[in-house]
Design a protein around this motif. Structure first.
Motif, mmCIF file in Angstrom:
data_model
loop_
_atom_site.group_PDB
_atom_site.id
_atom_site.type_symbol
_atom_site.label_atom_id
_atom_site.label_comp_id
_atom_site.label_asym_id
_atom_site.label_seq_id
_atom_site.Cartn_x
_atom_site.Cartn_y
_atom_site.Cartn_z
ATOM 1 N N LEU A 14 0.812 -1.212 0.000
ATOM 2 C CA LEU A 14 0.000 0.000 0.000
ATOM 3 C C LEU A 14 0.848 1.267 0.000
ATOM 4 O O LEU A 14 0.334 2.356 -0.259
ATOM 5 N N PHE A 15 2.133 1.130 0.297
ATOM 6 C CA PHE A 15 3.001 2.309 0.434
ATOM 7 C C PHE A 15 4.176 2.294 -0.536
ATOM 8 O O PHE A 15 5.074 3.127 -0.431
ATOM 9 N N HIS A 64 -14.310 -6.916 3.737
ATOM 10 C CA HIS A 64 -13.962 -6.373 2.428
ATOM 11 C C HIS A 64 -13.459 -7.436 1.475
ATOM 12 O O HIS A 64 -13.267 -7.163 0.303
ATOM 13 N N ALA A 65 -13.190 -8.630 1.955
ATOM 14 C CA ALA A 65 -12.667 -9.675 1.079
ATOM 15 C C ALA A 65 -13.547 -10.909 1.168
ATOM 16 O O ALA A 65 -13.088 -11.999 1.409
ATOM 17 N N VAL A 66 -14.825 -10.738 0.981
ATOM 18 C CA VAL A 66 -15.775 -11.841 1.060
ATOM 19 C C VAL A 66 -15.426 -12.916 0.048
ATOM 20 O O VAL A 66 -15.572 -14.098 0.293
ATOM 21 N N GLY A 67 -14.954 -12.508 -1.112
ATOM 22 C CA GLY A 67 -14.739 -13.450 -2.193
ATOM 23 C C GLY A 67 -13.756 -14.556 -1.884
ATOM 24 O O GLY A 67 -13.890 -15.661 -2.371
ATOM 25 N N ASN A 68 -12.725 -14.313 -1.057
ATOM 26 C CA ASN A 68 -11.737 -15.358 -0.810
ATOM 27 C C ASN A 68 -11.849 -15.963 0.580
ATOM 28 O O ASN A 68 -10.949 -16.645 1.041
ATOM 29 N N PRO A 111 -10.069 -0.813 -9.593
ATOM 30 C CA PRO A 111 -8.773 -1.468 -9.814
ATOM 31 C C PRO A 111 -8.729 -2.879 -9.258
ATOM 32 O O PRO A 111 -9.253 -3.155 -8.175
ATOM 33 N N GLU A 112 -8.064 -3.774 -9.981
ATOM 34 C CA GLU A 112 -7.859 -5.149 -9.538
ATOM 35 C C GLU A 112 -6.409 -5.361 -9.117
ATOM 36 O O GLU A 112 -6.145 -5.954 -8.086
ATOM 37 N N THR A 113 -5.443 -4.858 -9.909
ATOM 38 C CA THR A 113 -4.022 -5.064 -9.635
ATOM 39 C C THR A 113 -3.417 -3.802 -9.041
ATOM 40 O O THR A 113 -4.014 -2.726 -9.047
ATOM 41 N N ARG A 162 -6.917 -5.397 -1.000
ATOM 42 C CA ARG A 162 -8.112 -4.857 -0.347
ATOM 43 C C ARG A 162 -8.217 -5.328 1.100
ATOM 44 O O ARG A 162 -8.605 -4.578 1.985
ATOM 45 N N GLY A 163 -7.874 -6.588 1.350
ATOM 46 C CA GLY A 163 -7.917 -7.093 2.720
ATOM 47 C C GLY A 163 -6.923 -6.372 3.615
ATOM 48 O O GLY A 163 -7.238 -5.986 4.736
ATOM 49 N N ALA A 164 -5.700 -6.173 3.114
ATOM 50 C CA ALA A 164 -4.681 -5.473 3.899
ATOM 51 C C ALA A 164 -5.077 -4.028 4.133
ATOM 52 O O ALA A 164 -4.896 -3.483 5.232
#
Length: 581
Positions: free
Chosen positions: A337-338, A569-573, A521-523, A462-464
């Motif tokens: 993220l940084f 925020h990361a329901v998908g995984n 964004p995905e990546t 997104r999870g982080a």
């Protein structure tokens, strides 16, 4: 493999999900805020208190006569609450010359209360404050208990988020319910303030997971097209539970009885061991394919869906391919993220915005007892005013955009907070009305900030990002009761602090890109490009009318229109990131 594909086969929102929602998920969310908000009443300080005069009851002195025997406070223009004369009150009562104490020349010296305090029990039969006489030089201790509970919430968000990912949703929820029930009963039986604080900390550990885990499980069992209305309904039931708490607290004015009343509902969660299923999405993420298929088959059966004989074999083949791809994929972490300037900027801004929202939202809840009106009525109104926020946001979020709604709500709410502080102290009705308007505005922004965060962070981090946002924003919860404590010495100073914090938090959102109706964004590369070309004139362009595309054509989020208070925020995984109370 995306579990939503399986839900598409067995039913995104069929009879199974509806029954589970009505009879399991929604009842679990109703008492979610009971322990967190009931402490506002448990540690409340009565409107009036004074030094206890020995033998005053023997002489049948009225409250007014007792007040006449105490020093006069030139600041409050009333009797002193923390001082008494350094005289032999027993002798004064015997000779009935107590009415001359104030006018004695030279005046008697004043000392701190020697024999404890008496309290006005009109509003409360008993509280922690009256039980252990936490006033005057001890008046910080009730705030300290709120702070300790908030620290527990902070720690619990991290601990139970980890447990939910490694032990499972069901076991973690039942473990949290057991702690919530046990610590609630133990709090009511506390022999002293130190023990009280220990159990408040333990209770705080489970405050968030007790209702957010059912919310997450509900979302994980429902397809993308129904998550927004279902998630909003679950959050609405949480708010309705807080409204109900106001009625419970109004009818029960003894803090021990109130503590028992808000703990009793958690007893019924023992039956969830038999009726609450484990999240199949989590089971899939843990490699427990056979256990996942048991739940999937049950969903299909209740929903009336017939699966082909080779369905399990087909799904298993896809599952193995997806697992192989996941093993070879790059692992991302918080530091990503940084690493690049644009993502770093957006991360810092949304984290600060979330921190501001959390501090102000919870701070306003803690400020209710200082409004100068009936505390139970004020709390009820402060809870009820949250309900229209759902409707307002549904009508405005897509039409005017996330950024403009978030900024407007925070800046307007912060400005009204400051305006509240400027109202004379003898105008409690006007103060309360302005307070409620500010609470409504901050409630709107409190809902939106999670949505903006979930859309700004690239999918791979997104999870982080949500974990970082939650951790920092929970610090806002921890400091909010400390800020509110200033009201005991400077009544409206907390409102000024909350106002400034909200205005600054709202202003920084102008620099964030608009996410409504944008491809998200995905990546990391897409996240860095998203909003990179924004100019200062774009910061001043609010609403959908003046919005232009500020990123490359990306894959649009299926959950982009979610309006959820706190979500995973990361329901998908199958991962849980607890974000807010």
């Amino acid at each position: 493999m995306d579990f939503d594909v399986i839900l598409g086969d067995v039913g995104e929102f069929g009879r199974y999900q509806k029954l589970l929602l009505v009879f399991v998920i929604l009842p679990a969310c109703l008492p979610g805020g009971f322990h967190g908000f009931s402490q506002i009443f448990s540690v409340a300080t009565p409107e009036d208190y004074w030094c206890r005069i020995p033998n005053a009851d023997i002489y049948n002195l009225s409250t007014g006569e007792v007040h006449q025997m105490l020093p006069f406070d030139n600041v409050t223009k009333e009797h002193s609450r923390c001082k008494m004369y350094d005289v032999n009150y027993a002798k004064a009562l015997l000779y009935k010359n107590y009415t001359e104490l104030r006018g004695h020349t030279p005046p008697f010296s004043e000392v701190s209360c020697k024999h404890g305090w008496d309290f006005n029990h009109t509003a409360y039969q008993s509280t922690v404050v009256t039980e252990w006489e936490l006033v005057c030089e001890w008046d910080f201790l009730p705030t300290l208990s709120l702070f300790i509970h908030a620290i527990g919430t902070f720690c619990g968000s991290l601990i139970f988020g980890y447990l939910a990912d490694h032990l499972g949703r069901k076991k973690t929820f039942l473990f949290a319910a057991m702690i919530q029930w046990g610590s609630g009963l133990a709090t009511a039986a506390s022999p002293g303030f130190l023990v009280f604080c220990i159990f408040r900390f333990l209770n705080g550990l489970t405050g968030v997971p007790m209702w957010i885990i059912p919310l997450i499980m509900g979302l994980e069992l429902i397809g993308p097209s129904k998550r927004a209305p279902v998630g909003t309904t679950i959050s609405l039931f949480y708010t309705l539970g807080v409204v109900g708490l106001a009625g419970i607290a109004y009818g029960i004015r003894n803090w021990i009885h109130l503590q028992l009343a808000v703990t009793l509902p958690f007893t019924f969660f023992v039956v969830y061991w038999w009726i609450l299923p484990e999240s199949p999405r989590w089971l899939m993420s843990q490699g427990r394919f056979d256990d996942m298929m048991k739940v999937v088959k049950k969903i299909a059966k209740v929903n009336g869906v017939h699966l082909n004989a080779d369905y399990e074999e087909v799904i298993f083949t896809k599952y193995k391919m997806a697992r192989s791809a996941e093993i070879s994929a790059r692992r991302y972490n918080l530091f990503d993220l940084f690493r690049t300037p644009n993502i770093r900027k957006k991360t810092c801004l949304i984290v600060f915005n979330s921190f501001s929202n959390y501090a102000v939202y919870n701070g306003l809840n803690f400020f209710v007892p200082h409004l100068g009106t009936d505390e139970h009525l004020s709390f009820l109104l402060a809870a009820v005013v949250e309900l229209p926020a759902y409707a307002v946001l549904y009508l405005t979020l897509n039409r005017f955009g996330r950024r403009s709604v978030l900024m407007s709500a925070m800046v307007l709410g912060g400005s009204i907070c400051i305006a509240t502080a400027l109202v004379p102290a003898d105008q409690p009705i006007i103060t309360t009305v302005l307070f409620l308007v500010s609470k409504f505005c901050i409630t709107c922004s409190f809902f939106v900030t999670d949505l903006v965060a979930s859309e700004l962070f690239p999918t791979v981090v997104r999870g982080a990002g949500a974990s970082l946002t939650q951790t920092v924003s929970t610090i806002g919860l921890c400091i909010s009761p400390l800020i509110t404590h200033f009201a005991k010495h400077f009544l409206y100073l907390p409102m000024i602090i909350f106002g400034v914090l909200a205005i600054v938090g709202g202003a920084v959102t102008m620099v964030l890109p608009e996410t409504a109706n944008q491809h998200l964004p995905e990546t990391l590369e897409e996240g860095e490009e998203f909003g990179r070309e924004m100019r200062w004139r774009d910061c001043l362009r609010l609403g959908q009318a003046g919005r232009r595309r500020i990123g490359p054509p990306l894959v649009k989020s299926r959950d982009g229109d979610m309006l959820l208070r706190p979500i995973a925020h990361a329901v998908g995984n199958g991962k849980v990131v607890i974000t807010k109370v």
